[in-house]
Design a protein around this motif. Structure first.
Motif, PDB file in Angstrom:
ATOM      1  N   VAL A  43     -12.743  -7.364   9.432  1.00  0.00           N
ATOM      2  CA  VAL A  43     -13.811  -7.169   8.452  1.00  0.00           C
ATOM      3  C   VAL A  43     -13.242  -6.637   7.132  1.00  0.00           C
ATOM      4  CG1 VAL A  43     -14.395  -4.780   9.049  1.00  0.00           C
ATOM      5  CG2 VAL A  43     -16.160  -6.291   8.194  1.00  0.00           C
ATOM      6  N   ASN A  44     -13.876  -7.048   6.049  1.00  0.00           N
ATOM      7  CA  ASN A  44     -13.616  -6.467   4.736  1.00  0.00           C
ATOM      8  C   ASN A  44     -14.876  -5.718   4.335  1.00  0.00           C
ATOM      9  OD1 ASN A  44     -10.998  -7.300   4.122  1.00  0.00           O
ATOM     10  ND2 ASN A  44     -11.724  -9.316   3.502  1.00  0.00           N
ATOM     11  N   VAL A  45     -14.698  -4.503   3.837  1.00  0.00           N
ATOM     12  CA  VAL A  45     -15.818  -3.692   3.383  1.00  0.00           C
ATOM     13  C   VAL A  45     -15.719  -3.572   1.871  1.00  0.00           C
ATOM     14  CG1 VAL A  45     -16.980  -1.458   3.539  1.00  0.00           C
ATOM     15  CG2 VAL A  45     -15.784  -2.380   5.535  1.00  0.00           C
ATOM     16  N   GLU A  46     -16.814  -3.900   1.199  1.00  0.00           N
ATOM     17  CA  GLU A  46     -16.810  -3.844  -0.261  1.00  0.00           C
ATOM     18  C   GLU A  46     -17.965  -2.990  -0.748  1.00  0.00           C
ATOM     19  OE1 GLU A  46     -18.007  -6.994  -3.556  1.00  0.00           O
ATOM     20  OE2 GLU A  46     -16.131  -7.538  -2.561  1.00  0.00           O
ATOM     21  N   MET A  51     -23.093  -4.333  -7.472  1.00  0.00           N
ATOM     22  CA  MET A  51     -23.921  -4.774  -6.350  1.00  0.00           C
ATOM     23  C   MET A  51     -25.095  -3.817  -6.152  1.00  0.00           C
ATOM     24  SD  MET A  51     -24.487  -7.069  -4.142  1.00  0.00           S
ATOM     25  CE  MET A  51     -23.214  -7.973  -3.343  1.00  0.00           C
ATOM     26  N   GLU A  52     -24.841  -2.514  -6.314  1.00  0.00           N
ATOM     27  CA  GLU A  52     -25.925  -1.542  -6.206  1.00  0.00           C
ATOM     28  C   GLU A  52     -27.002  -1.825  -7.249  1.00  0.00           C
ATOM     29  OE1 GLU A  52     -24.431   2.470  -6.351  1.00  0.00           O
ATOM     30  OE2 GLU A  52     -23.680   2.367  -4.295  1.00  0.00           O
ATOM     31  N   SER A  53     -26.575  -2.139  -8.469  1.00  0.00           N
ATOM     32  CA  SER A  53     -27.541  -2.451  -9.536  1.00  0.00           C
ATOM     33  C   SER A  53     -28.299  -3.726  -9.218  1.00  0.00           C
ATOM     34  CB  SER A  53     -26.816  -2.609 -10.870  1.00  0.00           C
ATOM     35  OG  SER A  53     -26.259  -1.394 -11.263  1.00  0.00           O
ATOM     36  N   LEU A  54     -27.586  -4.741  -8.747  1.00  0.00           N
ATOM     37  CA  LEU A  54     -28.209  -6.017  -8.412  1.00  0.00           C
ATOM     38  C   LEU A  54     -29.236  -5.859  -7.290  1.00  0.00           C
ATOM     39  CD1 LEU A  54     -28.191  -9.151  -8.794  1.00  0.00           C
ATOM     40  CD2 LEU A  54     -26.475  -9.202  -6.986  1.00  0.00           C
ATOM     41  N   LYS A  57     -30.468  -0.651  -4.990  1.00  0.00           N
ATOM     42  CA  LYS A  57     -30.346   0.414  -3.989  1.00  0.00           C
ATOM     43  C   LYS A  57     -29.023   1.132  -4.203  1.00  0.00           C
ATOM     44  CE  LYS A  57     -33.244  -0.818  -0.214  1.00  0.00           C
ATOM     45  NZ  LYS A  57     -34.329   0.009  -0.666  1.00  0.00           N
ATOM     46  N   ARG A  58     -29.069   2.432  -4.029  1.00  0.00           N
ATOM     47  CA  ARG A  58     -27.839   3.217  -4.098  1.00  0.00           C
ATOM     48  C   ARG A  58     -27.137   3.184  -2.746  1.00  0.00           C
ATOM     49  NH1 ARG A  58     -28.609   8.943  -6.284  1.00  0.00           N
ATOM     50  NH2 ARG A  58     -26.382   8.711  -6.585  1.00  0.00           N
ATOM     51  N   PHE A  59     -25.863   3.501  -2.751  1.00  0.00           N
ATOM     52  CA  PHE A  59     -25.043   3.642  -1.544  1.00  0.00           C
ATOM     53  C   PHE A  59     -24.999   2.354  -0.720  1.00  0.00           C
ATOM     54  CE2 PHE A  59     -27.291   7.774  -2.278  1.00  0.00           C
ATOM     55  CZ  PHE A  59     -26.276   8.360  -3.007  1.00  0.00           C
ATOM     56  N   THR A  60     -24.954   1.217  -1.409  1.00  0.00           N
ATOM     57  CA  THR A  60     -24.869  -0.054  -0.704  1.00  0.00           C
ATOM     58  C   THR A  60     -23.417  -0.469  -0.537  1.00  0.00           C
ATOM     59  OG1 THR A  60     -25.036  -1.366  -2.725  1.00  0.00           O
ATOM     60  CG2 THR A  60     -27.095  -0.878  -1.562  1.00  0.00           C
ATOM     61  N   PHE A  61     -23.188  -1.248   0.495  1.00  0.00           N
ATOM     62  CA  PHE A  61     -21.880  -1.839   0.729  1.00  0.00           C
ATOM     63  C   PHE A  61     -22.099  -3.107   1.529  1.00  0.00           C
ATOM     64  CE2 PHE A  61     -22.827   1.250   3.963  1.00  0.00           C
ATOM     65  CZ  PHE A  61     -22.422   0.678   5.151  1.00  0.00           C
ATOM     66  N   THR A  62     -21.113  -3.963   1.491  1.00  0.00           N
ATOM     67  CA  THR A  62     -21.222  -5.241   2.196  1.00  0.00           C
ATOM     68  C   THR A  62     -20.083  -5.368   3.188  1.00  0.00           C
ATOM     69  OG1 THR A  62     -22.194  -6.224   0.214  1.00  0.00           O
ATOM     70  CG2 THR A  62     -21.417  -7.744   1.908  1.00  0.00           C
ATOM     71  N   HIS A  70     -22.962  -8.949   5.586  1.00  0.00           N
ATOM     72  CA  HIS A  70     -24.098  -8.082   5.869  1.00  0.00           C
ATOM     73  C   HIS A  70     -24.172  -7.019   4.786  1.00  0.00           C
ATOM     74  CE1 HIS A  70     -24.140  -9.770   9.950  1.00  0.00           C
ATOM     75  NE2 HIS A  70     -22.840  -9.661   9.877  1.00  0.00           N
ATOM     76  N   ALA A  71     -25.260  -7.006   4.018  1.00  0.00           N
ATOM     77  CA  ALA A  71     -25.479  -5.970   3.009  1.00  0.00           C
ATOM     78  C   ALA A  71     -26.182  -4.799   3.672  1.00  0.00           C
ATOM     79  CB  ALA A  71     -26.311  -6.514   1.853  1.00  0.00           C
ATOM     80  N   LEU A  72     -25.603  -3.620   3.527  1.00  0.00           N
ATOM     81  CA  LEU A  72     -26.136  -2.411   4.138  1.00  0.00           C
ATOM     82  C   LEU A  72     -26.331  -1.344   3.073  1.00  0.00           C
ATOM     83  CD1 LEU A  72     -23.697  -2.240   7.194  1.00  0.00           C
ATOM     84  CD2 LEU A  72     -25.966  -3.242   7.143  1.00  0.00           C
ATOM     85  N   ALA A  73     -27.243  -0.440   3.309  1.00  0.00           N
ATOM     86  CA  ALA A  73     -27.469   0.693   2.411  1.00  0.00           C
ATOM     87  C   ALA A  73     -27.542   1.956   3.256  1.00  0.00           C
ATOM     88  CB  ALA A  73     -28.755   0.511   1.615  1.00  0.00           C
ATOM     89  N   ALA A  74     -26.717   2.923   2.905  1.00  0.00           N
ATOM     90  CA  ALA A  74     -26.706   4.210   3.602  1.00  0.00           C
ATOM     91  C   ALA A  74     -27.702   5.150   2.930  1.00  0.00           C
ATOM     92  CB  ALA A  74     -25.306   4.809   3.564  1.00  0.00           C
TER      93      ALA A  74
END
Length: 85
Positions: A43-46, A51-54, A57-62, A70-74
């Motif tokens: 996996v690559n985590v970005e 992306m947060e602006s797009l 949501k804050r604290f997002t990562f893919t 998978h786009a996730l938000a903590a």
């Protein structure tokens, strides 16, 4: 949270359990059966401020896996700190 429909900007709250090399996704915190399992093999985590602006949501990562992304938000920055896969 996980983005389930990018076209309609639908996010759903989910509970995640990391048991390397898998990320188990549950609908509720008290469930025994996961709704999906994401393999973290290769996996690559970005995390990207653009992306947060797009996503709005804050604290997002893919998570980019070999078969999907998978786009996730903590809930906070602390919630993203343990995602060094």
């Amino acid at each position: 949270m996980i983005l389930v429909d990018a076209n309609q900007d639908i996010w759903e709250r989910r509970w995640f359990v990391l048991q390397r090399p898998y990320l188990h996704v549950f609908k509720q915190s008290n469930e025994v059966e996961e709704i999906t399992v994401i393999s973290l093999d290769g996996v690559n985590v970005e995390s990207n401020p653009d992306m947060e602006s797009l996503l709005g949501k804050r604290f997002t990562f893919t998570l980019f896996t070999s078969s999907n992304s998978h786009a996730l938000a903590a809930p906070s920055l602390k919630g993203t700190a343990s995602m060094d896969c």
